[in-house]
Design an enzyme around this catalytic site. Structure first.
Site, PDB file in Angstrom:
ATOM      1  N   HIS A 378      -3.906  -2.459  15.430  1.00 31.50           N
ATOM      2  CA  HIS A 378      -3.216  -2.102  14.178  1.00 31.50           C
ATOM      3  C   HIS A 378      -2.052  -2.997  13.819  1.00 31.50           C
ATOM      4  CE1 HIS A 378      -5.124   1.680  12.885  1.00 31.50           C
ATOM      5  NE2 HIS A 378      -5.447   1.784  14.162  1.00 31.50           N
ATOM      6  N   LYS A 569       7.252   3.760   1.869  1.00 33.68           N
ATOM      7  CA  LYS A 569       6.622   3.454   3.164  1.00 33.68           C
ATOM      8  C   LYS A 569       7.744   3.492   4.184  1.00 33.68           C
ATOM      9  CE  LYS A 569       5.172  -0.487   1.330  1.00 33.68           C
ATOM     10  NZ  LYS A 569       3.764  -0.595   1.679  1.00 33.68           N
ATOM     11  N   ARG A 570       7.400   3.392   5.485  1.00 31.27           N
ATOM     12  CA  ARG A 570       8.466   3.356   6.479  1.00 31.27           C
ATOM     13  C   ARG A 570       9.436   2.210   6.187  1.00 31.27           C
ATOM     14  NH1 ARG A 570       8.054   6.966  11.007  1.00 31.27           N
ATOM     15  NH2 ARG A 570       9.748   5.701  11.833  1.00 31.27           N
ATOM     16  N   LYS A 575       8.659  -5.054   6.005  1.00 27.74           N
ATOM     17  CA  LYS A 575       8.175  -4.525   4.721  1.00 27.74           C
ATOM     18  C   LYS A 575       9.097  -4.930   3.561  1.00 27.74           C
ATOM     19  CE  LYS A 575       6.009  -0.552   7.052  1.00 27.74           C
ATOM     20  NZ  LYS A 575       4.579  -0.524   6.693  1.00 27.74           N
ATOM     21  N   THR A 677      -2.230   1.048   3.586  1.00 32.17           N
ATOM     22  CA  THR A 677      -3.169   1.964   2.930  1.00 32.17           C
ATOM     23  C   THR A 677      -2.498   2.585   1.710  1.00 32.17           C
ATOM     24  OG1 THR A 677      -2.497   3.603   4.573  1.00 32.17           O
ATOM     25  CG2 THR A 677      -4.646   2.572   4.883  1.00 32.17           C
ATOM     26  N   LYS A 681      -3.867   3.599  -2.241  1.00 30.29           N
ATOM     27  CA  LYS A 681      -3.642   4.883  -2.924  1.00 30.29           C
ATOM     28  C   LYS A 681      -3.095   4.642  -4.333  1.00 30.29           C
ATOM     29  CE  LYS A 681      -2.819   6.810   1.598  1.00 30.29           C
ATOM     30  NZ  LYS A 681      -1.810   7.020   2.649  1.00 30.29           N
TER      31      LYS A 681
END
Ligand code: D6G
Length: 855
Positions: A378, A569-570, A575, A677, A681
């Site tokens: 992952h 998101k986290r 990120k 993911t 969405k």
């Protein structure tokens, strides 16, 4: 062209949420009243809203039970190959609405609840999220369970029933504060405890070798108590099981040996054993080598493998030759998928069972083991890869360490025979890393012990193969695969965005819910003015609804006609929420510089949890809130720009914000986000993406055409090249005046006047050790955002691009992903065999118990 349907007409026509029959409504009402009376022991004078939620949940659950029993009976009778998805995380969210949808009961329940004078949405809001996950990895496991049941696979999710899931995030004075997630406080109507299947798990102790083999003795025992949760497929009468283990101390815990006599203390010490399933470790993409975490990993593995073998032995394939079970057909009957390396101890554990207990020869055991396991990688971030210290494993699981050493010896002998005198290669490929502390590389263990290794998006699988595990791919290229992640369209469209789901069904029929590739049929409506208006209308309704929710729950007012620019998101450096933050500051400075200039109004919404021990992530949250404080209260800015930090982002909040989003932020440094993911969405729910060529963004651009996304910034090759040259943040700062201004403001305390040095660590990181190169992509990002604003001015062109994205989102159904796992890794066919509804007559074989004896 037809006239638009009223909401009521639409409902009647569309049955994706179930058909409303007068009888079914009456039956649901009877069920509800019965449960309120017998289960909740209340009448309507004293019942609380929570009682009503529980009465409804139990009523809906009643509709699962018959299907659940039938499905499991069928598995015992037909013995299909079983698929076991092992995961330390299942981020399920809420269950009530999902169950109603998958059973086709949603419309009937809406009607029943309405007739009872109650408000369905209010009841749904009472349910706690099952937050047994951190982010993408855990939510993927949940989407996979839905798809496996929908495809009729005989699948099971196995994990831990954490008493406390992911913490609740509160924002106090701009800082993240964690609160315990006591999600089971009011009881969980969706689980069924199965104390009759409780199993022992051993820890510590020592190993004794004799002529009859190795014996692991003097261990401490903890019991694993299973709780089963039904997993319904979409409208197919299949109900699979998610089995989560809870730790229980044996009744003689601490009484037998050393603690004799101190009965009270021994009872108090039961907590020590039961702490194993107390709490989810709140790290996303980060390895924290704590002993309790290793205990959790082995706990789920040991209990699950006993259960799997018990079920195999009960099947017709688990035959015995005089005394011993024949395991030759085990890999044909059992597939075990490892969700990252977290359950990697399953590999030495299965070897231990085969060799020490079942007395199989090593080579045979190893062959069966390898053919049983498959491993999903992952992440390639080095800080996320599990590397357990040898001395910790030696203490907790001494026999497993010996087995790992044996696996490694044979593995290295094999490589040495292929590559003589290549010591460097042996060092790189060893399961054991030498150094100050010797460690076990769990990814290497998983690769060696599995027949398939997959990444989670094309670009990521390529990096896995050519960079991180290059030597292993050279050795066994056929092992390495790609399985691009997906999301379940049931939760992420039908449930969260009924307006859009029904609008699509009107245009292309309802079959797309089970076959999302059919969304391509929407392409022919891209120029249909009415459809364009309707898509825009649904989005606007979702935005208004979300704005009302924010006003009610958080007392913040936002302008629903502004662009909703969402980054949820986290919180993680890779990120790049910081890059978004720099863009906000840039927009703010532009407005202040020239207040009269046209500005496309934006509401920037950022949300996500920081791991409690992740200092930089917590500083990023504080910075976003500090910037919001200044921007939102500047009269020059007015309603042009608003910044909202969305508190406590979680599955149930994602369901609200994603359908209301115009612009989806997917801006990780190329090569760092394995798939993502959330990106999918948003695409499915009619948001446009601003993103880098990273993870599944690459495939989204491939599907929709790059011109229909806002792609910017460095590609993986550019990042590699920049690393080679050496990244120098100062250069960008010196060259780009708007970047300089924004950074100077953070540095000088413009956003933290009471503590001008507050963000020193953040600024220092950006200049001197930013592994994710925020400044290098800043300019391209800001320019790309200008294009976004320009397009947003043209509502029709925007919506057409939205439609092209929805039409291209079919690939990202987790049904597609699971079909690929089934075909390429598990070697099973999705079953089209229908499990009959529970009220149909039973056939003869179904009167048998699992053991084959008459019931
Ligand atoms: C679930 C559903 C129930 C079934 C039980 C045991 O709780 O009907 O009997 O699982 O299933 P196995 O563990 O024996 O497969």
């Amino acid at each position: 062209m037809s006239r638009p349907l009223s909401d009521q007409e639409r409902r009647k026509q569309i049955s994706i949420r179930g058909i409303v029959g007068a009888e079914s409504v009456a039956e649901l009402k009877r069920g509800f009243n019965r449960h309120l009376h017998f289960t909740l022991v209340k009448d309507r004078n004293v019942a609380t809203p929570r009682d009503y939620y529980f009465a409804l949940a139990h009523t809906v659950r009643d509709h699962l039970v018959g299907r659940w029993i039938r499905t499991q009976q069928y598995y015992y009778e037909k013995d299909p190959k079983r698929i076991y998805y092992l995961s330390l995380e299942f981020y399920m969210g809420r269950t009530l609405q999902n169950t109603m949808i998958n059973l086709g009961l949603q419309n009937a329940c809406d009607e029943a609840v309405y007739q009872l004078g109650l408000d369905m949405e209010e009841l749904e809001e009472i349910e706690e999220d099952a937050g047994l996950g951190n982010g993408g990895l855990g939510r993927l496991a949940a989407c996979f369970l839905d798809s496996m049941a929908t495809l009729g696979l005989a699948a099971y999710g196995y994990g831990i029933r954490y008493e406390y899931g992911i913490f609740n995030q509160k924002i106090r004075d701009g800082w993240q504060v964690e609160e315990a997630d006591d999600w089971l406080r009011h009881g969980n109507p969706w689980e069924k405890a199965r104390p009759e299947y409780m199993l022992p798990v051993h820890f510590y102790g020592r190993v004794e070798h004799s002529a009859s083999g190795a014996k692991w003795i003097d261990t401490q025992v903890v019991l694993a108590l299973p709780y089963d949760t039904p997993v319904p497929g979409y409208m197919n009468n299949t109900v699979n099981t998610m089995r989560l283990w809870s730790a229980r101390a044996p009744n003689d815990f601490n009484l037998r040996d050393f603690n004799v006599g101190d009965y009270i203390q021994a009872v108090l010490d039961r907590n020590l054993a039961e702490n194993i399933s107390r709490v989810l470790y709140p790290n996303d993409n980060f390895f924290e080598g704590k002993e309790l975490r290793l205990k959790q990993e082995y706990f789920v593995v040991a209990a699950t493998l006993q259960d799997i073998i018990r079920r195999f032995k009960a099947s017709k394939f688990g035959s015995t030759d005089s005394v011993r079970t024949v395991f030759d057909s085990f890999p044909d009957q059992v597939a075990i998928q490892l969700n990252d390396t977290h359950p990697a101890m399953a590999i030495p554990e299965l070897m231990r069972i085969f060799v020490d207990i079942e007395k199989l020869p090593w080579d045979k055991a190893w062959d069966i083991t390898k053919r049983t396991f498959a491993y999903t990688n992952h992440t390639v971030l080095p800080e996320a890869l599990e590397r357990w210290p040898v001395n910790l494993v030696e203490k907790l699981l001494p026999r497993h360490l010996q087995i790992i050493y044996e696996i490694n010896q044979r593995h290295l002998d094999h490589i040495a025979s292929l590559f003589p005198n290549d010591v460097e290669r042996l060092r790189r490929m060893s399961l054991i890393e030498e150094g100050d502390t010797k460690r076990i590389n769990m990814a290497h263990l998983c690769i060696v012990g599995s027949h398939a290794v997959n990444g989670v998006a094309k670009i990521h699988s390529e990096i896995v193969k050519t960079q991180v595990f290059e030597d292993f791919a050279e050795l066994e290229p056929e092992k390495f695969q790609n399985k691009t992640n997906g999301i379940t369209p049931r939760r992420w469209l039908l449930l969260c965005n009924p307006g859009l789901a029904e609008l699509i069904a009107e245009k292309i029929g309802e079959d797309y819910v089970r076959d999302l590739s059919q969304l391509t049929k929407l392409h022919k409506f891209v120029d249909d003015d009415l459809f364009i208006r309707e898509v825009a209308k649904v989005k606007q309704e979702n935005k208004v609804k979300f704005a009302l929710y924010l006003e009610k729950e958080y007392k913040v007012k936002i302008n629903p006609s502004s662009m909703f620019d969402v980054h949820v998101k986290r919180i993680h450096e890779y990120k790049r929420q910081l890059m978004n933050c720099l863009h906000i500051i840039t927009m703010y400075n532009r407005i202040r510089r020239d207040p009269a200039k046209l500005f496309v109004p934006r509401t920037v919404i950022i949300g996500g949890k920081a791991a409690p021990g992740y200092h930089m992530a917590k500083m990023i949250i504080k910075l976003i809130n500090a910037v919001a404080q200044v921007v939102n209260n500047d009269p020059v800015v007015g309603s042009k720009l608003k910044v909202i930090f969305l508190e406590n982002y979680r599955v149930s909040l994602a369901e609200k914000v994603i359908p209301a989003t115009d612009l989806s932020e997917q801006i990780s440094t190329a090569g760092t986000e394995a798939s993502g993911t959330g990106n999918m969405k948003f695409m499915l729910n009619g948001a446009l993406t601003i993103g880098t060529m990273d993870g599944a963004n690459v495939e989204m651009a491939e599907e929709a055409g790059e011109e229909n996304l806002f792609i910017f910034g460095m590609r993986v090759e550019d990042v590699t090249e920049l690393d080679r040259k050496g990244y120098n943040a100062q250069l960008y700062y010196d060259r780009l005046p708007e970047l300089k201004q924004a950074v100077d403001q953070i540095k000088s305390g413009f956003f933290s006047p009471n503590d001008p040095n507050l963000f020193n660590d953040v600024v220092n990181m950006l200049f001197h050790h930013d592994r994710f190169k925020v400044f290098a992509d800043y300019e391209a990002y800001v320019k790309c955002q200008e294009k976004v604003s320009e397009l947003y001015l043209n509502s029709k062109a925007w919506t057409k691009m939205v439609i092209r994205n929805i039409a291209a989102a079919g690939k990202f159904s987790s049904d597609r992903t699971i079909k690929e796992y089934a075909r390429d890794i598990w070697h099973v066919e999705p079953s089209d065999l229908k499990i009959p509804p529970p009220n149909e007559p039973r056939d003869a074989g179904q009167d048998k118990t699992p053991n084959g004896t008459a019931a």
